[in-house]
Design an enzyme around this catalytic site. Structure first.
Site, PDB file in Angstrom:
ATOM      1  N   ARG A   3      11.726   5.359   3.934  1.00  0.00           N
ATOM      2  CA  ARG A   3      11.905   6.820   3.861  1.00  0.00           C
ATOM      3  C   ARG A   3      12.643   7.356   5.089  1.00  0.00           C
ATOM      4  O   ARG A   3      13.438   8.294   4.975  1.00  0.00           O
ATOM      5  CB  ARG A   3      10.550   7.501   3.688  1.00  0.00           C
ATOM      6  N   ARG A  42       0.851  -1.191   0.000  1.00  0.00           N
ATOM      7  CA  ARG A  42       0.000   0.000   0.000  1.00  0.00           C
ATOM      8  C   ARG A  42       0.890   1.245   0.000  1.00  0.00           C
ATOM      9  O   ARG A  42       1.051   1.912   1.026  1.00  0.00           O
ATOM     10  CB  ARG A  42      -0.932  -0.029   1.211  1.00  0.00           C
ATOM     11  N   ASP A  88       2.418   4.939  -0.378  1.00  0.00           N
ATOM     12  CA  ASP A  88       1.861   6.230   0.012  1.00  0.00           C
ATOM     13  C   ASP A  88       1.710   7.166  -1.179  1.00  0.00           C
ATOM     14  O   ASP A  88       2.222   6.899  -2.275  1.00  0.00           O
ATOM     15  CB  ASP A  88       2.766   6.901   1.052  1.00  0.00           C
ATOM     16  N   TYR A 102      13.124  -1.835  -2.536  1.00  0.00           N
ATOM     17  CA  TYR A 102      12.808  -0.429  -2.752  1.00  0.00           C
ATOM     18  C   TYR A 102      14.071   0.319  -3.149  1.00  0.00           C
ATOM     19  O   TYR A 102      15.185  -0.086  -2.782  1.00  0.00           O
ATOM     20  CB  TYR A 102      12.264   0.219  -1.476  1.00  0.00           C
TER      21      TYR A 102
END
Length: 249
Positions: free
Chosen positions: A197, A50, A52, A110
């Site tokens: 992040r 999911r 952002d 990622y």
């Protein structure tokens, strides 16, 4: 009834994230609508990650069930003609009915991109974070090595009521620079909310010289979000891909 798996790539700039929500348009919402129109039945996809608002993907995974006779491998071609240009299906295939993209063991990768130059580049403004000051990528790489392995990453996560524990395993972290772009690529068995992040923001602080690489060990041990660096902006983050070792898909 068959279950179809999609590999979904998208530019997240214009979306309020992946998951359907009342506050704005999302990737999942657009995908559900296009699939429902294409197949002539109500389709509700189930997504693996999911992401952002503003986060991009090269290989997010979604599945859906359908009674349509269209071969699973042809759905990607037909669906792409109905999707906006910032969403593209990379592959569609039939998978076992028991396969679920979220409730099974995964390996996720990622990448965070930092454009490190005096002035920004408007052609790369949507998929990288611009930092004008100097960054020591060697120090960032050294700091990242302390994150590899199984750790409690509570310091590197925004609190979430959906999470029972904060222990995760990072298999590898690569930090390298190509011309004026610093790449941070992380592979692990799962990530907490904002974890990548926050790691990126913390490594940037190391790169700026705010604290030494070795401080990462103390940040991990603190198990306190306040001990780590800021949360890096969403636009620099891309979900590269997801693997499912148990299913070999």
């Amino acid at each position: 009834m068959k279950r179809v798996k999609l590999i979904v790539a998208y530019d997240g700039t214009n979306y309020c994230g992946w998951q359907v929500q009342p506050n704005g348009i999302t990737v999942q919402e657009v995908l559900n609508k296009a699939l429902s129109e294409l197949l002539g039945e109500e389709i509700k996809t189930m997504g693996a990650s999911r992401t952002d608002a503003g986060v991009h993907a090269l290989g997010n995974v979604a599945v859906f069930d359908t009674n349509a006779r269209m071969p699973a491998d042809k759905i990607s071609f037909a669906l792409n003609t109905r999707l906006p240009q910032d969403i593209r299906i990379q592959k569609s295939e039939e998978v076992p009915a028991k396969f679920h993209p979220r409730f099974t063991s995964t390996i996720k990768t990622y990448e965070y991109r930092i454009l490190n130059r005096t002035f920004g580049d408007p052609t790369r403004r949507l998929n990288s974070f611009h930092w004008y000051g100097s960054l020591d990528e060697g120090a960032m790489e050294k700091a990242s090595s302390y994150l590899v392995g199984e750790h409690d990453f509570k310091s590197f996560a925004t609190a979430s009521p959906d999470v029972d524990h904060t222990v995760r395993t990072i298999y590898s972290i690569e930090v390298w620079k190509e011309d004026d772009m610093i790449h941070l690529r992380i592979t692990g068995n799962g990530f907490l909310y904002n974890m990548v992040r926050i790691i990126a923001g913390t490594l940037m602080e190391v790169g700026k010289g705010s604290y030494p690489p070795e401080q990462i060990k103390a940040i991990l041990e603190a198990k306190d979000r306040e001990a780590a660096g800021p949360t890096a902006r969403a636009l620099g983050l891309t979900l590269v891909g997801i693997q499912y070792p148990e299913w070999d898909i």
